[in-house]
Structure formats: C-alpha cells, structure tokens
Design an enzyme around this catalytic site. Structure first.
Site, PDB file in Angstrom:
ATOM      1  N   SER A  98       0.815  -1.212   0.000  1.00 15.35           N
ATOM      2  CA  SER A  98       0.000   0.000   0.000  1.00 15.35           C
ATOM      3  C   SER A  98       0.850   1.264   0.000  1.00 15.35           C
ATOM      4  CB  SER A  98      -0.893   0.036   1.252  1.00 15.35           C
ATOM      5  OG  SER A  98      -1.588  -1.152   1.421  1.00 15.35           O
TER       6      SER A  98
ATOM      7  N   HIS B  16      -1.057  -2.428  -6.794  1.00 20.64           N
ATOM      8  CA  HIS B  16      -1.825  -2.121  -5.594  1.00 20.64           C
ATOM      9  C   HIS B  16      -3.315  -2.244  -5.905  1.00 20.64           C
ATOM     10  CE1 HIS B  16      -3.209   0.971  -2.384  1.00 20.64           C
ATOM     11  NE2 HIS B  16      -3.310  -0.260  -1.935  1.00 20.64           N
TER      12      HIS B  16
ATOM     13  N   GLU C 113      -3.487   0.381  -8.918  1.00 19.08           N
ATOM     14  CA  GLU C 113      -2.355   1.289  -9.113  1.00 19.08           C
ATOM     15  C   GLU C 113      -1.161   0.454  -9.586  1.00 19.08           C
ATOM     16  OE1 GLU C 113      -2.383   5.041  -6.192  1.00 19.08           O
ATOM     17  OE2 GLU C 113      -2.216   3.149  -5.107  1.00 19.08           O
TER      18      GLU C 113
ATOM     19  N   ASN D 114      -3.276   6.151  -1.211  1.00 20.60           N
ATOM     20  CA  ASN D 114      -3.098   6.305   0.235  1.00 20.60           C
ATOM     21  C   ASN D 114      -2.469   7.630   0.630  1.00 20.60           C
ATOM     22  OD1 ASN D 114      -4.290   3.956   1.338  1.00 20.60           O
ATOM     23  ND2 ASN D 114      -2.618   2.762   0.479  1.00 20.60           N
TER      24      ASN D 114
END
Length: 297
Positions: free
Chosen positions: A119, A140, A152, A190
């Site tokens: 992450s 991700h 991602e 994130n």
C-alpha cells in the site's frame, strides 16, 4: 505471455487477488505459511463466489472452474517453479516483504515478473532485495479485490517498460482499470486517503463529533459511499497505522503523523473488522452483513 500466477498470502488481499485471477481463467498457486490459513482463504473465496452467483453474475459451473484454477502451497519454492508472475500480498511490513522478495528472486524463473501489493512501501527498495530490479513492480489492488476496479501500477526506479506494459495490459484482462503511478510513499490512493482518515480520527479525538456523526457528514455531505472511520475499520487500523508511518518516515511531514488514538487502538488490538472491534463493534453476524452488502452493490 503471462499464464501462471503465484499469490503469496491468503489473507484479505491475497485471497481476493487469487480469486480475481482464477475467475479470469489464470492458473493460480496460492501460498501461505500454514494450511489453516490457506483453508480459511479458500473458504472466503467460496463464500464470495456464492454471493456473486446469488446476484446472477456467475454460474455454478464457473464457480467450480474458478476454484479448480487454484492450487494451494505452504512452501514458496514448490509454488513458483513455472510462474510467469508472482504477486506478494503479505502483511504491510517492510522487513517481511524484503525477505519474501529475496526468496521469490531465488526460486522463481529468470523471466518471471515479481509484483507487490504494498500500500505504501517503496517499490525501488523492494526491488533492491532482488537481482532483477527491472522485473519488479507494484500492483496495488483495492479491497474488496473482486469488486473494486482500480489497480495502481507503480514503477520502481529500475522497472523496465516491458515489465510495466505487460502488467498494465494484463490488468485490463482482469476487468480492472490500471493507473500508472510513480514510486513515492503512499503512491496516489493512500497519500490522499490516509491523511483524510487520520484527520477524521483527529476530529473524533478532539471531541468535535462522534463516530457515526463524522461518517454521516462525509457520506451525505461529500457523497462518499462509506465514512472514513468505517473505511478505516474495513482496511484494518493496523494497516492504516503502518501506511501513515511509512509516509511520515518518507516525507518527514507532521501531517502524516498518526493520531495518538489510532496508535492506542492498534496497541489494544482494536483493529476493526478483522478483530471484531474498531471504531464500530462487529459481531460475526454484523460482519457478514456488512460484507454481503458490499457484494450486493
């Protein structure tokens, strides 16, 4: 051409990734340290396939084919012998991931691509644990993996164009929408999401409003499908803390410093859905109900 997939980790993200690849027709080797963890992962996959069948989006035959595409292993070296792609989905712990990537590099075929579902941890740093940095990349996925469209695709400093193109195009065959991202702490998702969650916890910590009130404001006022505190519970408060720590260490910016309430909750074992208690209380029935609602959308 990518055909044979190895997924390392049968937890929430790992079993979701294995499910997604297997349902798309790939041969998947699912690896974890114990048969118990693997059995639990397969049970989750079976339950989620049954939910998709109940919605009319899958047949019993397709369910059987999906489960038939998955083989389980407790020894990594036994699983990766003919792998075209290995996806690591272990706990968000840098030391553990570096160790796993060293093993992946040792046992996987020379041309095999090594991907991580991290992450937040640097792809460049993970790649440095191998002798094939050009073939290391970030994938991700979002949770729950079988439902969420975004992936991602994160390039490390040495990731080759060939590796990036292969993973980008393959992600489309999974029914996902790949987005190219460069290698910075937290990537895009994130880097934006975790400060929002942290600020929501700060708002609760300061007594501005309660848990449900904060989530209601964000759902009704900002059209978020789930409030930030409920989302933190679903992600796992330990995972949120780990990501914030990576970003704080990477940027040295106080806006990424985890709120003390989050730190204390993790130390107390209140991790959200997975532990049965976080910002909300989750009995087994409530937990099943919440997951069922996500798969009914």
């Amino acid at each position: 051409m990518i055909k044979n997939i190895v997924v390392i980790g049968a937890g929430t993200m790992g079993n979701g990734i294995a499910h997604t690849f297997a349902q798309s027709g790939f041969q998947v080797h699912l690896v974890d340290v114990s048969q118990e963890a693997l059995d639990k992962g397969l049970k989750t996959i079976t339950t989620n396939l049954d939910r998709i069948i109940a919605k009319g989006n899958l047949t019993e035959e397709q369910k059987s084919e999906t489960l038939g595409n998955i083989t389980t292993f407790t020894a990594l070296q036994d699983a990766v012998g003919n792998a075209d792609l290995v996806v690591e989905a272990a706990t968000e712990n840098q030391e553990l991931k570096l160790k796993i990537f060293g093993q992946m590099d040792e046992f996987a075929p020379e041309n095999c691509i090594l991907a991580t579902n991290t992450s937040s941890i640097s792809i460049t740093k993970i790649a440095a644990a191998t002798k094939r940095a050009d073939k290391v990349i970030g994938m991700h996925f979002m949770n729950p993996v079988p439902i969420m469209k975004l992936v991602e695709i994160i390039k490390g400093y040495s990731t080759s164009k060939e590796t990036f193109d292969a993973i980008y195009e393959m992600s489309k065959t999974l029914g996902k929408v790949p987005v190219e991202v460069n290698d910075y702490p937290g990537f895009v998702a994130n880097r934006i999401l975790m400060p929002m969650i942290n600020e929501s916890i700060e708002t609760l910590y300061n007594g501005v409003a309660g848990v449900e009130e904060i989530d209601t404001v964000m759902k009704l006022g900002m059209a978020h499908p789930m409030g930030p505190l409920q989302l933190a519970d679903f992600i796992g408060l330990d995972v949120c803390l780990a990501i914030l720590n990576v970003m704080y260490d990477g940027f040295k910016n106080p806006k990424y410093a985890p709120n003390p309430l989050l730190v204390n909750m993790v130390m107390a074992g209140k991790l959200g859905v997975k532990s049965g208690e976080g910002f909300y209380d989750y009995s087994e029935s409530k937990k099943a109900e919440k997951v069922a609602k996500m798969f009914s959308k």
